[in-house]
Design a protein around this motif. Structure first.
Motif, mmCIF file in Angstrom:
data_model
loop_
_atom_site.group_PDB
_atom_site.id
_atom_site.type_symbol
_atom_site.label_atom_id
_atom_site.label_comp_id
_atom_site.label_asym_id
_atom_site.label_seq_id
_atom_site.Cartn_x
_atom_site.Cartn_y
_atom_site.Cartn_z
ATOM 1 N N ASN A 183 48.420 24.814 54.577
ATOM 2 C CA ASN A 183 47.349 24.803 53.828
ATOM 3 C C ASN A 183 46.133 24.388 54.760
ATOM 4 O O ASN A 183 45.285 23.668 54.379
ATOM 5 C CB ASN A 183 47.194 23.765 52.322
ATOM 6 C CG ASN A 183 48.059 24.390 51.501
ATOM 7 O OD1 ASN A 183 48.320 25.550 51.127
ATOM 8 N ND2 ASN A 183 48.777 23.345 50.790
ATOM 9 N N ALA A 186 42.093 28.936 55.763
ATOM 10 C CA ALA A 186 41.440 29.580 54.686
ATOM 11 C C ALA A 186 40.566 30.630 55.216
ATOM 12 O O ALA A 186 40.223 30.893 56.400
ATOM 13 C CB ALA A 186 40.357 28.592 53.847
ATOM 14 N N GLU A 215 47.538 33.599 55.249
ATOM 15 C CA GLU A 215 46.048 33.470 54.602
ATOM 16 C C GLU A 215 45.457 34.859 54.707
ATOM 17 O O GLU A 215 44.802 35.244 53.469
ATOM 18 C CB GLU A 215 45.290 32.372 55.146
ATOM 19 C CG GLU A 215 45.881 31.102 54.924
ATOM 20 C CD GLU A 215 45.876 30.665 53.413
ATOM 21 O OE1 GLU A 215 45.209 31.038 52.733
ATOM 22 O OE2 GLU A 215 47.164 29.879 53.172
#
Length: 236
Positions: A183, A186, A215
């Motif tokens: 994570n 993005a 992503e």
């Protein structure tokens, strides 16, 4: 200090073999010998493992664990290790521009088919704090030169790093590397149907490029290709 005095005290050296450049050579980053025989990873050799492959990129064995479509690297890491260090940590933008031109040359020679179907180029992002501290993102400079040479747009703000992470080189296991980047990236817009070329300076374990590719696919990218200036592996 005047530039001519700096060159007198610290004469420029070839980015590959480290020989002192003569006055004519100083317009670039390579000596005559290295410029005439660029030590690219040869076609048919996987830049990651050194095994035989039918392509100019990574072999099927090295690609099987990754999300991206394909990967390639212009040089064994040890060949350009000194140049990359000067580029990243001594602020050598001239060296960065030269390395970007070499990457563009490699892609045009060995991966024209990938360039032909790529919609735009992306760079592996740094966290804003790290980029501010360094003063630049080294992969941005590689992408700028690749874009200028090939005419492919460079979209610098599509892929971003959301959080700071530890340097991958400080982590021992692949599990730690994956967890470190979980994570961390993005994508800022839909990429439905787009084919993108992701650029980085060094391919070591591939974790960073893989997380970026995941992503990009989540954002709708049709295909993600990876090209790196260098690969650390059996060739290095």
């Amino acid at each position: 200090m005047k530039e001519w005095l700096l060159e007198l005290i610290f004469p420029p050296r070839c980015a590959v073999c480290t020989e002192v450049l003569d006055m004519e050579e100083r317009r670039g980053i390579l000596c005559h010998d290295c410029a005439e025989q660029l030590p690219y990873v040869p076609k048919g050799i996987c830049p990651h493992c050194g095994g035989v492959t039918e392509t100019a990129g990574f072999c099927d064995f090295c690609l099987k664990e990754f999300a991206f479509e394909s990967a390639c690297a212009a040089f064994p890491y040890e060949t350009v290790r000194r140049a990359i260090h000067l580029f990243k940590y001594d602020g050598g933008k001239k060296i960065g521009d030269g390395l970007g031109q070499l990457l563009a040359d490699y892609m045009e020679k060995y991966h024209e088919a990938i360039l032909a179907k790529t919609d735009f180029v992306l760079s592996v992002p740094l966290h804003p704090k790290k980029e501010k501290k360094r003063g630049f993102n080294q992969t941005h400079i590689l992408c700028e030169q690749l874009s200028a040479r090939t005419g492919l747009p460079f979209r610098r703000d599509i892929l971003v790093r959301k959080r700071e992470t530890a340097a991958q080189s400080t982590l021992d296991s692949s599990k730690q590397r994956r967890q470190n980047l979980k994570n961390a990236f993005a994508v800022t817009e839909d990429l439905i149907g787009k084919q993108v070329l992701l650029v980085d300076d060094i391919f070591t374990t591939g974790t960073t490029c893989n997380e970026c590719a995941k992503e990009l696919y989540r954002a709708g990218a049709q295909k993600v290709f990876v090209c790196c200036l260098s690969a650390a592996g059996k060739l290095s």
